[in-house]
Scaffold this motif. Structure first.
Motif, PDB file in Angstrom:
ATOM      1  N   GLN A   1       0.858  -1.196   0.000  1.00 17.59           N
ATOM      2  CA  GLN A   1       0.000   0.000   0.000  1.00 17.59           C
ATOM      3  C   GLN A   1       0.886   1.235   0.000  1.00 17.59           C
ATOM      4  O   GLN A   1       2.001   1.205   0.529  1.00 17.59           O
ATOM      5  CB  GLN A   1      -0.863   0.043   1.279  1.00 17.59           C
TER       6      GLN A   1
ATOM      7  N   GLN B   1       0.563   8.086   2.855  1.00 12.77           N
ATOM      8  CA  GLN B   1       0.843   9.527   2.775  1.00 12.77           C
ATOM      9  C   GLN B   1       1.981   9.836   3.752  1.00 12.77           C
ATOM     10  O   GLN B   1       2.170   9.126   4.737  1.00 12.77           O
ATOM     11  CB  GLN B   1      -0.382  10.344   3.208  1.00 12.77           C
TER      12      GLN B   1
ATOM     13  N   GLU C   1       1.528   9.690   7.745  1.00 15.90           N
ATOM     14  CA  GLU C   1       0.200   9.104   7.967  1.00 15.90           C
ATOM     15  C   GLU C   1       0.215   8.145   9.148  1.00 15.90           C
ATOM     16  O   GLU C   1       1.193   7.391   9.358  1.00 15.90           O
ATOM     17  CB  GLU C   1      -0.258   8.359   6.709  1.00 15.90           C
TER      18      GLU C   1
ATOM     19  N   ASP D   1      -4.932   4.999  10.018  1.00 15.11           N
ATOM     20  CA  ASP D   1      -5.636   5.642   8.906  1.00 15.11           C
ATOM     21  C   ASP D   1      -5.368   4.888   7.603  1.00 15.11           C
ATOM     22  O   ASP D   1      -6.268   4.686   6.787  1.00 15.11           O
ATOM     23  CB  ASP D   1      -5.205   7.110   8.762  1.00 15.11           C
ATOM     24  N   LEU D   2      -4.122   4.472   7.433  1.00 16.78           N
ATOM     25  CA  LEU D   2      -3.782   3.727   6.217  1.00 16.78           C
ATOM     26  C   LEU D   2      -4.530   2.389   6.194  1.00 16.78           C
ATOM     27  O   LEU D   2      -5.086   1.992   5.173  1.00 16.78           O
ATOM     28  CB  LEU D   2      -2.268   3.496   6.155  1.00 16.78           C
TER      29      LEU D   2
ATOM     30  N   ASN E   1      -7.339   1.611   7.671  1.00  9.15           N
ATOM     31  CA  ASN E   1      -8.760   1.860   7.395  1.00  9.15           C
ATOM     32  C   ASN E   1      -8.974   2.218   5.928  1.00  9.15           C
ATOM     33  O   ASN E   1      -9.934   1.775   5.301  1.00  9.15           O
ATOM     34  CB  ASN E   1      -9.296   2.987   8.290  1.00  9.15           C
ATOM     35  N   ARG E   2      -8.079   3.042   5.397  1.00  5.95           N
ATOM     36  CA  ARG E   2      -8.200   3.474   4.005  1.00  5.95           C
ATOM     37  C   ARG E   2      -8.078   2.290   3.053  1.00  5.95           C
ATOM     38  O   ARG E   2      -8.731   2.250   2.013  1.00  5.95           O
ATOM     39  CB  ARG E   2      -7.099   4.505   3.718  1.00  5.95           C
ATOM     40  N   SER E   3      -7.255   1.315   3.445  1.00  2.00           N
ATOM     41  CA  SER E   3      -7.062   0.195   2.516  1.00  2.00           C
ATOM     42  C   SER E   3      -8.120  -0.894   2.698  1.00  2.00           C
ATOM     43  O   SER E   3      -8.051  -1.941   2.063  1.00  2.00           O
ATOM     44  CB  SER E   3      -5.654  -0.375   2.676  1.00  2.00           C
ATOM     45  N   GLY E   4      -9.083  -0.650   3.552  1.00  2.00           N
ATOM     46  CA  GLY E   4     -10.233  -1.549   3.634  1.00  2.00           C
ATOM     47  C   GLY E   4     -10.023  -2.779   4.506  1.00  2.00           C
ATOM     48  O   GLY E   4     -10.864  -3.675   4.540  1.00  2.00           O
TER      49      GLY E   4
END
Ligand code: SF4
Ligand code: SF4
Ligand code: SF4
Ligand code: FES
Length: 982
Positions: free
Chosen positions: A11, A14, A17, A21-22, A24-27
């Motif tokens: 992945q 940012q 980051e 958060d990463l 969660n963002r990646s599902g």
């Protein structure tokens, strides 16, 4: 960008980051209970454990670094997650089926399911504390509290009211209010931040309790019985099957609970949130996605909705018959209005009629009101209540930078490294903006200077507090500008490149020496010099101001002096800089933006400009009047002079909130015909010939524009109460009775028309504003908006700003031997203006039942006054009887009276003096005589008012204290603290 592998999948992260958060963002589903993106890492729950390069860490407190290999499901990570959550469940009883928080968003419920917890290893243990029900709006149940500390973090570091803490060292920790008070007697301002972020049912809105669930309204004994049954079957069946039952119940709720986005109806901050309703019952206000406020609200937006279902809502048109009113149907009411307006227009001409829009109504409603005045009646006599507050600030900005709105966004106020607040009680009048400044000041080293008569909360927090003599801000501001220029502390490069008029401006500053400023304002010279140096040293400064500046005879000039100072120091055109006149009403910005002004068509297009008029004439198919109409103040004068015969006023309690209220009331009594549209029978309705029942914000669609020029949609939460109509429909009804032939089916059509005629709103449409999307004007045709104005140029033809010289006149109505005290006035946090809306919320009434006059301890001692003593305040214009509140928020011979009263309104005392540029009343220039009456009553503020509390400031939840407990060990093996972000 950093590349990392999460459970084997690469992945891109940012910079800086957080790992959570990463993830969660990646599902990837990772349990996490205490983490909330708007609070940042709290680190109390330990459920977010992951393995990073073989070491166990909290994902919420770890910053992603290149090459990390992260496992969310390794044996070590999973064991740590389960162990951590087991500890949480020992603090919480899972009785979801009979819980009002079983609405699909309960973090504890969802984490139980995610981790497939079947049985608890650590049994639930009750805490030795009672449920605290002492706040009228929410309750705390210690037994359900999982000690995640989200509430503490929100109260300490987001709201920064600093009421909450957790006694980590206690054998039985719990959340504390003021270190151990009841909620009711604490400093809690009922903003609701803590309730909003609580991940379970420990903190809940009382309006939810017994109402959200199908089984939760059962008697307490029956509920306890059911909870016992659930606990009884759990050892055998496990949580899985119990959760299935509760999820079936939760699914049933989805069909009867509506969640509708709206925008707050009170102040100009522009908070937006979902309103949860069950039929007409308001279950709760749920803020989260609002671009201005996120999780934040104040007490009014979170809990102040009692007016919606109030029994005294107007539900039918009323027609005057002698001294009484009788109920009438809509047809009769509207045709009477149309007939009388036509007759008066025919007899006395269109300029004998006047129209006042409401700053509580939508942009579309304001637009239709001015269209009715101009296109149907043929007069420019249309105005709105920005005349009472904001016009001088707008004028100051028109003169210097070109646009009459805040030059940036609330986020710029957060970013500034110096905030200067002048004449604004921000923590009470614009509470959510205050939270952002308080938080940056507390956590990020932002400096704060406050200039005010009162030592209110922001003044107490300030690095430097100035208390100038009333009405002298212009003088010291000009003196600071002069000092900066004289001492080579001005931003000369910026001035050379971007600003016209420096030479004339410098000349105009001649009288404004530091010595003179100190003499006139009473602020010591050294303090003024310290202010000048703090400004010169600041890389980015915002100035916030409000009615303490604008409601003076030199309100426009002082606002101009503020903008001049920003130009001299180069504090425009960059993030974290700019001018912020804080708009009072939810839509006072929008009411003016959309043309309810006597000299401007929508978008500040002059009525004198033939090209502008032709554009509107072509679309509206009428000839438009070209001369400026009457403003609010001139309308009152014209009624007294016999030139103005009829008025149509929407949603303004003008007979209370206009200055010199007795004079205004006398004028209304002289009108031949007066139509008032409101949701309650206001004091102003008493003068009406016809009263029309409008609809409050929750009962209609439209848009509001907040102080940061942010246009936001409100969706209809409830059907209009039977008998009422949305105000745009009423105005359209009147227009059509007058032959206008309008056919608007929905406010979006009105907005499309506005956009087609107004370059400033060219790209505004409902599609671009869907849901929580918003636009900050000006909006280009392609939808590009401008959160920060003047990035490339100022809004003048040559792109340069203008220094605008202002001279000193001084305030009117100065104290003398007869009227020896200065009376200041303004809002209270809990009430909005006169309180027509907020008094209808029982909890607000309970906490803040009445108005009062604040008297300084020294004056109280001299005059023999205590809190509760009745006094008679007498000015040159009227008198009121009111109770005294002795407080060190005011000093010496200065009094303060909040405006939340219809019975004893402060405006019986204020004058008809105005700022000559805008005709804004000089509300803040009032001298009074105080007669002490023999009667002594209760303190006007009850003990349960937050002002008597004792906050306990600390830096957030202070989880390190939890980690120091003898019985604490990190879950799983070998917890390692990587680079963390607090
Ligand atoms: S002030 Fe009161 S309602 Fe607001 S966060 Fe603190 S405890 Fe909660
Ligand atoms: S009351 Fe506070 S500490 Fe307790 S569960 Fe709710 S947010 Fe967490
Ligand atoms: S009154 Fe103002 S600060 Fe309070 S919730 Fe409404 S918009 Fe936000
Ligand atoms: S989410 Fe609670 S410690 Fe990370």
């Amino acid at each position: 960008m950093a590349n990392v592998a999460i459970d084997g999948v690469v992945q891109e992260a940012q910079p800086d980051e957080l790992l959570i958060d990463l993830i969660n963002r990646s599902g990837v589903s990772l349990p996490h209970v205490c983490y909330h993106p708007q609070l940042g890492p709290v680190q109390t729950c330990d459920t977010c454990m992951v393995e990073v390069n073989g070491r166990t860490v909290r994902a919420c407190a770890t910053i992603v670094a290149e090459g990390m290999s992260i496992s969310t499901k390794s044996a070590k990570a999973s064991a740590a997650q389960v162990e951590a959550f087991d500890r949480i469940l020992s603090n919480h009883m899972l009785y979801c089926t009979v819980c009002d928080n079983n609405n699909g968003n309960c973090t504890v419920h969802n984490t139980t399911k995610l981790l497939a917890i079947e049985h608890q290893r650590i049994p639930f243990q009750s805490k030795p504390y009672e449920v605290d029900n002492t706040n009228p709006f929410y309750r705390y149940d210690p037994d359900q509290c999982i000690l995640c500390g989200r509430c503490v973090e929100a109260c300490q570091n987001v709201e920064v009211n600093e009421t909450l803490s957790i006694n980590w060292e206690d054998p039985n920790p719990r959340v504390l209010w003021d270190g151990g008070s009841t909620i009711g007697e604490s400093s809690c301002v009922s903003c609701g931040h803590c309730v909003t972020v609580c991940p379970c049912n420990a903190l809940m809105e009382k309006t939810m309790l017994g109402h959200a669930g199908f089984l939760t309204s059962l008697k307490k004994s029956a509920l306890s019985g059911m909870i016992d049954v659930v606990k009884g079957v759990e050892p055998e069946t496990g949580y899985g099957s119990i959760l299935q039952v509760s999820e079936a119940e939760e699914a049933m709720r989805e069909h009867r609970i509506r969640k509708t986005k709206t925008v707050c109806t009170y102040c100009g901050v522009g908070c937006s949130f979902d309103v949860w309703t069950k039929d007409r019952h308001i279950l709760k206000v749920a803020p989260e996605h609002g671009p201005a406020n996120g999780i934040s609200t104040c007490v009014k937006g979170k809990f102040g909705w009692g007016h919606i279902n109030s029994e005294d809502r107007l539900t039918t048109p009323l027609i005057r018959e002698g001294d009484k009113f009788r109920q009438a149907g809509w047809d009769e009411g509207l045709s009477l209005v149309a007939r009388r307006l036509s007759e008066i227009k025919a007899n006395d001409g269109p300029d004998s009629l006047a129209f006042i829009s409401s700053s509580k109504c939508t942009n579309e409603e304001s637009y239709l009101m001015q269209k009715l005045a101009r296109a149907v009646i043929g007069t420019n006599n249309v105005d709105n209540c920005s005349r009472y507050c904001q016009s001088p600030a707008t004028q100051g900005l028109f003169r210097t930078v070109g646009y009459g709105g805040d030059s940036g966004s609330i986020s710029d106020m957060e970013k500034a490294d110096l905030v200067l607040i002048i004449g604004s009680n921000t923590a009470e009048s614009h509470p959510v903006i205050a939270t952002r400044v308080k938080s940056s000041h507390k956590l990020d080293g932002q400096k704060l200077i406050v200039s005010d008569l009162r030592e209110h909360e922001m003044a107490r927090r300030a690095d430097l507090f100035l208390h100038p003599k009333p009405g002298t801000d212009l003088f010291w501001l000009n003196a600071i500008s002069r000092y900066l220029l004289d001492n080579n502390l001005a931003h000369t490069k910026f001035l050379d490149q971007w600003v016209n008029g420096l030479d004339d401006y410098r000349k105009s500053l001649e009288p404004f020496t530091m010595e003179a400023a100190s003499r006139i304002s009473g602020v010591p010279e050294e303090t003024l010099k310290a202010v000048a140096h703090m400004i010169a040293d600041a890389k980015a400064m915002c100035i916030l101001w409000a009615m303490g500046v604008t409601q003076h005879t030199q309100g426009s000039d002082t606002s101009t002096a503020i903008s001049n100072l920003l130009l001299v120091t180069g504090n425009y055109m960059r993030p974290g800089t700019g001018a912020y006149p804080l708009r009072g009403h939810n839509n006072v910005q929008g009411a003016s933006d959309h043309g309810s002004m006597p000299n401007m068509l929508p978008g500040y297009q002059s009525v004198n400009d033939p090209e502008v008029r032709q554009r509107f004439e072509a679309d509206w198919k009428v000839k438009l009047p070209s001369t400026k109409g009457l403003d609010n103040h001139q309308m009152v004068e014209a009624i007294h002079a016999g030139n103005l015969k009829a008025m149509y006023l929407i949603g303004e309690e003008m007979s209370i909130v206009d200055s010199n209220a007795n004079y205004v009331g006398d004028a209304f009594a002289k009108l031949d015909f007066f139509v008032v549209q409101d949701i309650f029978f206001s004091n102003t309705c008493r003068y009406a010939d016809v009263v029309l029942p409008g609809a409050p914000s929750l009962e209609k669609e439209g848009t509001f524009t907040s102080t940061e020029r942010r246009i936001q949609r409100l969706y209809q939460v409830l059907e209009p109460l039977e008998g009422c109509k949305p105000d745009w429909k009423i105005t359209q009804g009147i227009a059509n009775q007058l032959g206008a032939g309008w056919h608007y089916q929905h406010p979006s059509e009105v907005m499309d028309e506005i956009a087609s005629l107004t370059p400033m709103f060219a790209g505004v449409n409902y599609e671009r504003l869907a849901g929580y999307k918003s636009l900050q004007w000006p909006v280009a045709a392609d939808g590009t908006d401008e959160p920060l104005l003047y990035i490339k140029r100022f809004a003048f033809p040559d792109g340069k700003a203008r220094l605008f010289p202002v001279s000193w006149i001084g305030p009117t109505d100065q104290p003398d031997s007869e009227f020896d005290l200065h009376l200041n006035n303004g809002r209270l946090l809990e009430h909005f203006h006169e309180g027509n809306l907020t008094y209808r919320t029982e909890g607000i009434r309970e906490k803040t039942p009445d108005t009062f006059v604040e008297v300084s301890p020294e004056l109280a001692e001299e005059r023999g006054i205590q809190s509760g003593t009745w006094v008679q305040l007498v000015s040159r214009y009227g008198q009121v009887r009111v109770r005294a509140l002795v407080t060190d928020r005011v000093h010496g011979m200065e009094l303060y009276m909040p405006m939340n009263s219809v019975e004893s309104p402060v405006n019986r005392l204020t004058s008809s003096h105005t700022d000559p540029v805008t005709n804004t009343p000089a509300y803040k220039e009032t001298s009074v005589h105080m007669k002490v009456l023999a009667e002594v009553g209760e303190s006007p503020l009850p003990r349960i008012n937050s002002r008597f509390g004792h906050p306990t400031p600390q830096n957030g939840v202070e989880v390190e204290r939890k980690w120091k407990r003898a019985d604490y060990a990190p879950p799983g093996n070998g917890l390692v603290q990587l680079q963390t972000k607090q």
